[in-house]
Design a protein around this motif. Structure first.
Motif, PDB file in Angstrom:
ATOM      1  N   VAL A 289       7.379   2.200   7.500  1.00  0.00           N
ATOM      2  CA  VAL A 289       6.660   1.583   6.470  1.00  0.00           C
ATOM      3  C   VAL A 289       7.310  -0.065   5.922  1.00  0.00           C
ATOM      4  O   VAL A 289       8.546   0.040   5.673  1.00  0.00           O
ATOM      5  CB  VAL A 289       6.489   2.489   4.970  1.00  0.00           C
ATOM      6  N   ILE A 290       6.531  -0.874   5.801  1.00  0.00           N
ATOM      7  CA  ILE A 290       6.745  -2.214   5.575  1.00  0.00           C
ATOM      8  C   ILE A 290       5.941  -2.646   4.370  1.00  0.00           C
ATOM      9  O   ILE A 290       4.588  -2.637   4.159  1.00  0.00           O
ATOM     10  CB  ILE A 290       6.680  -3.198   6.593  1.00  0.00           C
ATOM     11  N   GLY A 291       6.750  -3.098   3.337  1.00  0.00           N
ATOM     12  CA  GLY A 291       6.243  -3.672   1.988  1.00  0.00           C
ATOM     13  C   GLY A 291       6.907  -4.424   1.155  1.00  0.00           C
ATOM     14  O   GLY A 291       7.918  -4.658   1.617  1.00  0.00           O
ATOM     15  N   ALA A 292       6.427  -4.678   0.383  1.00  0.00           N
ATOM     16  CA  ALA A 292       5.129  -4.776  -0.204  1.00  0.00           C
ATOM     17  C   ALA A 292       4.849  -6.046  -1.185  1.00  0.00           C
ATOM     18  O   ALA A 292       5.784  -6.501  -1.495  1.00  0.00           O
ATOM     19  CB  ALA A 292       4.565  -3.588  -1.356  1.00  0.00           C
ATOM     20  N   THR A 293       3.591  -6.671  -0.977  1.00  0.00           N
ATOM     21  CA  THR A 293       3.176  -7.780  -1.719  1.00  0.00           C
ATOM     22  C   THR A 293       3.294  -7.193  -3.220  1.00  0.00           C
ATOM     23  O   THR A 293       2.905  -6.217  -3.563  1.00  0.00           O
ATOM     24  CB  THR A 293       1.915  -8.494  -1.446  1.00  0.00           C
ATOM     25  N   SER A 294       3.371  -8.421  -3.994  1.00  0.00           N
ATOM     26  CA  SER A 294       3.029  -8.219  -5.663  1.00  0.00           C
ATOM     27  C   SER A 294       2.141  -9.180  -6.088  1.00  0.00           C
ATOM     28  O   SER A 294       2.478 -10.316  -6.035  1.00  0.00           O
ATOM     29  CB  SER A 294       4.416  -8.378  -6.441  1.00  0.00           C
ATOM     30  N   GLU A 295       0.943  -8.904  -6.352  1.00  0.00           N
ATOM     31  CA  GLU A 295      -0.126  -9.751  -6.472  1.00  0.00           C
ATOM     32  C   GLU A 295      -0.872  -9.476  -7.913  1.00  0.00           C
ATOM     33  O   GLU A 295      -1.423  -8.472  -8.278  1.00  0.00           O
ATOM     34  CB  GLU A 295      -1.012  -9.780  -5.277  1.00  0.00           C
ATOM     35  N   GLU A 296      -0.989 -10.441  -8.615  1.00  0.00           N
ATOM     36  CA  GLU A 296      -1.868 -10.587 -10.061  1.00  0.00           C
ATOM     37  C   GLU A 296      -3.304 -10.625  -9.794  1.00  0.00           C
ATOM     38  O   GLU A 296      -3.691 -11.837 -10.039  1.00  0.00           O
ATOM     39  CB  GLU A 296      -1.419 -10.976 -11.123  1.00  0.00           C
ATOM     40  N   ARG A 297      -3.773  -9.677  -9.345  1.00  0.00           N
ATOM     41  CA  ARG A 297      -5.316  -9.985  -8.874  1.00  0.00           C
ATOM     42  C   ARG A 297      -6.328  -8.897  -9.324  1.00  0.00           C
ATOM     43  O   ARG A 297      -7.480  -8.804  -9.158  1.00  0.00           O
ATOM     44  CB  ARG A 297      -5.535  -9.883  -7.131  1.00  0.00           C
ATOM     45  N   LEU A 334      -2.643  -0.402  -6.500  1.00  0.00           N
ATOM     46  CA  LEU A 334      -2.553  -1.002  -7.798  1.00  0.00           C
ATOM     47  C   LEU A 334      -1.546  -0.345  -8.396  1.00  0.00           C
ATOM     48  O   LEU A 334      -1.658   0.905  -8.755  1.00  0.00           O
ATOM     49  CB  LEU A 334      -3.882  -0.965  -8.562  1.00  0.00           C
ATOM     50  N   ARG A 335      -0.329  -1.111  -8.669  1.00  0.00           N
ATOM     51  CA  ARG A 335       0.786  -0.209  -9.597  1.00  0.00           C
ATOM     52  C   ARG A 335       0.178  -0.443 -10.968  1.00  0.00           C
ATOM     53  O   ARG A 335      -0.131  -1.504 -11.516  1.00  0.00           O
ATOM     54  CB  ARG A 335       1.923  -1.186  -9.452  1.00  0.00           C
ATOM     55  N   PRO A 336       0.655   0.652 -11.662  1.00  0.00           N
ATOM     56  CA  PRO A 336       0.450   0.328 -13.052  1.00  0.00           C
ATOM     57  C   PRO A 336       1.558  -0.218 -13.790  1.00  0.00           C
ATOM     58  O   PRO A 336       2.320   0.246 -13.981  1.00  0.00           O
ATOM     59  CB  PRO A 336      -0.108   1.965 -13.596  1.00  0.00           C
ATOM     60  N   ALA A 337       1.396  -1.432 -14.382  1.00  0.00           N
ATOM     61  CA  ALA A 337       2.512  -2.102 -15.129  1.00  0.00           C
ATOM     62  C   ALA A 337       2.237  -2.389 -16.483  1.00  0.00           C
ATOM     63  O   ALA A 337       0.898  -2.487 -17.149  1.00  0.00           O
ATOM     64  CB  ALA A 337       2.590  -3.467 -14.383  1.00  0.00           C
TER      65      ALA A 337
END
Length: 404
Positions: A289-297, A334-337
């Motif tokens: 597993v390769i990750g991960a971007t972090s994008e406010e989209r 989508l991570r819940p932040a």
């Protein structure tokens, strides 16, 4: 629970609720890892429990790497979260064994450790700062030279300048964890209602359950909102209940380690490359597993060429051999932040309503301790001492709002 798109969150046409389909002690809104572990632990306390989600088990955890990284995920300003993460990490071995026994299937738990590497002088300076922070927090991490890093993981790029060996940061397979929680919940008698929860039912200044999209009313003595990024969008939440959770997009890749390259990596390897985080998590199954971007989209979950390129480029710089491996899956979630990147746990200002959401990067790591804390809340009404810094109502008087 998979966070819904804007279209999916559009209000349903009003319709009067029908008679309750059933009455439960607890209804959990959201069927991701956090919702399922809450339901399983509630059922284990002899509470009649239901989970409301049309796609149970299809939440953000399906696109997570499953790093149990309380130490290497430490960031400046997030020191209060460290204690909760370490406490949950300490529970993981027993939790994995208990869950596997309850479900009749393993969860991919590996006590393999983590190596955080630095690729250039700037990365090395940043990693040194992290090491100093870890030392100030009393954490047991070891600084390695570039040569020592490559001896530990021979597939690393020759230019690696140094790294941190963290033997206590392990991994689990989130997809296996989710499947096991589903099975454990079913065996424990949890009821699954395959529908969206449209709105919270409030009567007599108390939460009384939820109304489903089809108008069916589901009555419950206690309601737990565990809807991930979409938690704040449940209809009917009163003004005094603040649920400041927003979606943070993450794209992730899955590759297959072929026979000629096995063993590829013995542990999780991560780095900061040109300011972006990248990690490689090798599974016993042969998956990488390769990750991960972090994008406010916002609610966008599209996999983009740019995201895939960034991850492959940075992973190649760290471990050049990855470009020889078959690419088998690309995905985004989508991570819940929350504003402080820590979860919202326990009772709200509305009696009968509790939160278990906002876990951001640490949903899998914090699953054991979240289930434990919510079970205590649901049976005693009190949040355990270790979870009180993350009380669900800590933002209620600060005027936070959730963006649409």
């Amino acid at each position: 629970m998979v966070p819904r798109t804007a279209r999916e969150f559009s209000p349903s046409p009003p319709s009067p609720p029908s008679a309750p389909r059933a009455s439960f002690d607890v209804v959990v809104v959201g069927g991701g890892v956090i919702g399922l572990v809450t339901a399983w632990r509630a059922a284990g306390r002899s509470l009649r429990t239901a989970v409301v989600d049309p796609a149970t088990g299809e939440g953000a955890a399906r696109v997570a790497a499953g790093m149990l990284a309380a130490v290497t995920e430490l960031h400046h300003g997030e020191e209060p979260l460290l204690g909760l993460g370490l406490a949950s990490a300490a529970r993981w071995a027993d939790f994995a064994e208990e869950l596997a026994e309850a479900a009749g299937a393993g969860v991919g738990y590996r006590a393999c450790g983590t190596l955080a590497a630095a690729l250039d002088a700037d990365d090395r300076a940043q990693l040194r700062e992290l090491h100093l922070l870890q030392q100030r927090c009393g954490l047991d991490t070891e600084w390695l030279s570039g040569r020592e890093c490559r001896k530990l993981e021979p597939m690393l790029a020759p230019g690696v300048r140094g790294g941190l060996r963290v033997d206590g940061d392990h991994q689990a397979d989130p997809r296996l964890v989710t499947a096991a929680l589903l099975a454990a919940c079913e065996r424990a008698g949890v009821t699954f209602l395959r529908s969206w929860a449209r709105e919270l039912t409030v009567s007599g200044d108390r939460a009384r359950g939820v109304v489903l999209d089809d108008g069916t009313a589901v009555a419950a003595g206690r309601t737990v909102l565990a809807g991930g990024s979409g938690s704040g969008r449940l209809g009917g939440l009163p003004p005094e209940v603040s649920v400041p959770v927003r979606p943070v997009k993450g794209q992730i890749l899955r590759l297959r380690i072929t026979r000629e390259y096995a063993p590829f990596l013995s542990r999780t390897v991560r780095a900061v490359v040109r300011g972006a985080q990248v990690y490689l998590v090798p599974r016993v199954s042969g998956e990488l597993v390769i990750g991960a971007t972090s994008e406010e989209r916002g609610w966008d979950t599209a996999v983009t060429a740019g995201g895939v390129y960034q991850l492959l480029r940075d992973a190649h710089d760290l471990v050049p051999g990855v470009t020889e491996l078959p690419l088998v899956e690309t995905s985004a979630g989508l991570r819940p932040a929350t504003p402080d990147n820590a979860p919202l746990l326990g009772p709200t200002a509305l009696p009968g309503l509790s939160l278990a959401t906002g876990h951001h990067r640490n949903g899998v790591l914090l699953a054991p301790i979240t289930g434990e804390a919510l079970a205590e809340v649901l049976t005693t009404g009190e949040l355990p001492d270790y979870a009180r810094p993350f009380a669900a109502d800590r933002f209620a008087r600060r005027g936070w709002e959730v963006s649409a």
